[in-house]
Write a protein that holds these residues in place. Structure first.
Motif, PDB file in Angstrom:
ATOM      1  N   LYS A   7     -85.583  34.915  73.993  1.00 22.01           N
ATOM      2  CA  LYS A   7     -85.909  36.313  74.299  1.00 22.01           C
ATOM      3  C   LYS A   7     -84.785  37.232  73.825  1.00 22.01           C
ATOM      4  O   LYS A   7     -85.029  38.283  73.228  1.00 22.01           O
ATOM      5  N   ALA A  11     -85.003  40.106  70.846  1.00 20.75           N
ATOM      6  CA  ALA A  11     -84.670  41.498  71.157  1.00 20.75           C
ATOM      7  C   ALA A  11     -83.562  42.019  70.242  1.00 20.75           C
ATOM      8  O   ALA A  11     -83.657  43.131  69.713  1.00 20.75           O
ATOM      9  N   LYS A  67     -90.306  41.324  75.020  1.00 23.87           N
ATOM     10  CA  LYS A  67     -90.680  41.830  76.343  1.00 23.87           C
ATOM     11  C   LYS A  67     -91.874  41.060  76.905  1.00 23.87           C
ATOM     12  O   LYS A  67     -91.950  40.800  78.083  1.00 23.87           O
TER      13      LYS A  67
END
Length: 71
Positions: A7, A11, A67
């Motif tokens: 994640k 990002a 997200k």
């Protein structure tokens, strides 16, 4: 790689792509101000506009994916 690291990587890559789009856009503005005369200005603007769009859209997609995976 665990989920949290994946994640974070997505990002950060998304933010990098958006920053790259901003830098390319700034380069277009500077080239326009400095009267880029060594080549075709229309070609310069069209290629760099496509590069800005691709970078920005891929950055938005990567941020959305990072997200989404967090939920």
């Amino acid at each position: 790689m665990n989920e949290e690291k994946e994640k974070t990587v997505l990002a950060e890559t998304g933010r990098f792509a958006i920053d790259l789009a901003k830098l390319i856009f700034g380069g277009i503005i500077l080239a326009g101000i400095m009267k880029y005369e060594n080549g075709n200005s229309a070609l310069l603007y069209s290629i760099s506009s496509v590069a800005v769009l691709i970078s920005f859209i891929s950055g938005i997609i990567l941020l959305a994916i990072s997200k989404k995976e967090g939920k």
